[in-house]
Design a protein around this motif. Structure first.
Motif, PDB file in Angstrom:
ATOM      1  N   UNK A  13     -12.542  -6.185  -5.529  1.00  0.00           N
ATOM      2  CA  UNK A  13     -13.087  -4.963  -4.934  1.00  0.00           C
ATOM      3  C   UNK A  13     -12.136  -3.785  -5.112  1.00  0.00           C
ATOM      4  N   UNK A  14     -10.843  -4.028  -4.956  1.00  0.00           N
ATOM      5  CA  UNK A  14      -9.861  -2.957  -5.136  1.00  0.00           C
ATOM      6  C   UNK A  14      -9.827  -2.481  -6.583  1.00  0.00           C
ATOM      7  N   UNK A  15      -9.911  -3.414  -7.525  1.00  0.00           N
ATOM      8  CA  UNK A  15      -9.971  -3.029  -8.945  1.00  0.00           C
ATOM      9  C   UNK A  15     -11.196  -2.160  -9.206  1.00  0.00           C
ATOM     10  N   UNK A  16     -12.353  -2.582  -8.655  1.00  0.00           N
ATOM     11  CA  UNK A  16     -13.566  -1.805  -8.863  1.00  0.00           C
ATOM     12  C   UNK A  16     -13.483  -0.420  -8.254  1.00  0.00           C
ATOM     13  N   UNK A  17     -12.964  -0.326  -7.030  1.00  0.00           N
ATOM     14  CA  UNK A  17     -12.850   0.969  -6.357  1.00  0.00           C
ATOM     15  C   UNK A  17     -11.869   1.891  -7.069  1.00  0.00           C
ATOM     16  N   UNK A  18     -10.868   1.302  -7.737  1.00  0.00           N
ATOM     17  CA  UNK A  18      -9.858   2.123  -8.422  1.00  0.00           C
ATOM     18  C   UNK A  18     -10.454   2.909  -9.586  1.00  0.00           C
ATOM     19  N   UNK A  24      -4.156   4.823  -8.797  1.00  0.00           N
ATOM     20  CA  UNK A  24      -2.886   4.104  -8.788  1.00  0.00           C
ATOM     21  C   UNK A  24      -2.674   3.289  -7.521  1.00  0.00           C
ATOM     22  N   UNK A  25      -2.884   3.860  -6.309  1.00  0.00           N
ATOM     23  CA  UNK A  25      -2.685   3.052  -5.094  1.00  0.00           C
ATOM     24  C   UNK A  25      -3.596   1.825  -5.031  1.00  0.00           C
ATOM     25  N   UNK A  26      -4.855   1.976  -5.470  1.00  0.00           N
ATOM     26  CA  UNK A  26      -5.784   0.851  -5.400  1.00  0.00           C
ATOM     27  C   UNK A  26      -5.453  -0.220  -6.438  1.00  0.00           C
ATOM     28  N   UNK A  27      -4.968   0.189  -7.599  1.00  0.00           N
ATOM     29  CA  UNK A  27      -4.548  -0.800  -8.599  1.00  0.00           C
ATOM     30  C   UNK A  27      -3.364  -1.604  -8.065  1.00  0.00           C
ATOM     31  N   UNK A  28      -2.411  -0.915  -7.439  1.00  0.00           N
ATOM     32  CA  UNK A  28      -1.271  -1.617  -6.844  1.00  0.00           C
ATOM     33  C   UNK A  28      -1.748  -2.582  -5.761  1.00  0.00           C
ATOM     34  N   UNK A  29      -2.681  -2.123  -4.921  1.00  0.00           N
ATOM     35  CA  UNK A  29      -3.231  -2.991  -3.874  1.00  0.00           C
ATOM     36  C   UNK A  29      -3.927  -4.207  -4.482  1.00  0.00           C
ATOM     37  N   UNK A  30      -4.678  -3.983  -5.581  1.00  0.00           N
ATOM     38  CA  UNK A  30      -5.380  -5.084  -6.241  1.00  0.00           C
ATOM     39  C   UNK A  30      -4.394  -6.113  -6.778  1.00  0.00           C
TER      40      UNK A  30
END
Length: 249
Positions: A13-18, A24-30
């Protein structure tokens, strides 16, 4: 395993939202969520190995879990060398699918006593880990094929070519990534099948018996060889390779 599935699902989900915001923050979270999933995944398999004192590939349940760990492992390693690739995303998808399907296996089929002829940790490690690992990598290739078809067919995107690859010049990076995974998966599939023949010779006195498992292993090898050669010599193009990576699996 529920925690593992949650971690992988949140990572996807984080990858998709990124792709939409806060890249950048969402990719790191993913990535961090994926690492959490790998930690849970490794802990689960490690505990199982410690309890059963053998390689974790003696039944469908264990094989699915091992496939997923190999898939995300190869995704992480490949992503280090190509940070703009989809390897890690495909690896997380592979791991999530494997864990979810493993959780569907009935409880009574999640453990079993090995037949006497299979009670060899050496061959379970050498043959079965190898051939099941190939399934995980070929599933990564299948996920990459889905990503390519989704972007080109569903979203209607025109994907730019990459002129920098010597093997497949003027080819989209997603196609190259799929091709590389198919190469590695086919190598392990072939090696694992040969090692299975050596084990059969050691256990039963014959290398090859044309039983259904051996026959379909050979058919799978031939199909993937045909796909790779057809792409290499231009009989199929990018769409064909993406579709073949799915149909082959």
């Amino acid at each position: 395993w529920r925690m593992t599935a949650v971690a992988y699902g949140l990572s996807i989900l984080a990858f998709g939202a990124s792709r939409l915001l806060f890249r950048k923050p969402l990719v790191i979270a993913a990535i961090l969520l994926g690492v959490w999933g790998v930690a849970e995944h490794t802990l689960g398999i490690g505990l199982r190995v410690g309890i059963l004192q053998r390689a974790p590939v003696s039944n469908t349940y264990e094989s699915l879990l091992w496939m997923g760990l190999v898939g995300i492992g190869i995704g992480m390693i490949a992503q280090i060398f190509n940070r703009k690739a989809y390897y890690l995303f495909a690896g997380v998808c592979t791991a999530l699918l494997s864990v979810l399907f493993a959780m569907l296996v009935p409880l009574e089929q999640q453990t079993n006593a090995l037949p006497a002829v299979l009670r060899s940790n050496y061959w379970l490690i050498v043959h079965v880990l190898t051939i099941v690992a190939s399934y995980g990598i070929l599933l990564v290739a299948s996920v990459l094929g889905h990503v390519y078809l989704f972007r080109t067919t569903i979203l209607g995107q025109r994907l730019e070519k990459s002129p920098d690859d010597d093997l497949l010049p003027k080819t989209h990076p997603l196609t190259i990534q799929t091709y590389r995974c198919l190469q590695i998966g086919l190598f392990l599939l072939t090696a694992g099948t040969i090692l299975g023949g050596v084990w059969a010779a050691d256990s039963w006195g014959r290398f090859w018996g044309w039983d259904p498992k051996e026959t379909w292993a050979l058919i799978s090898i031939v199909i993937y060889f045909a796909v790779l050669h057809a792409r290499y010599i231009g009989w199929i193009q990018e769409f064909g390779l993406a579709a073949s990576s799915i149909l082959g699996f």
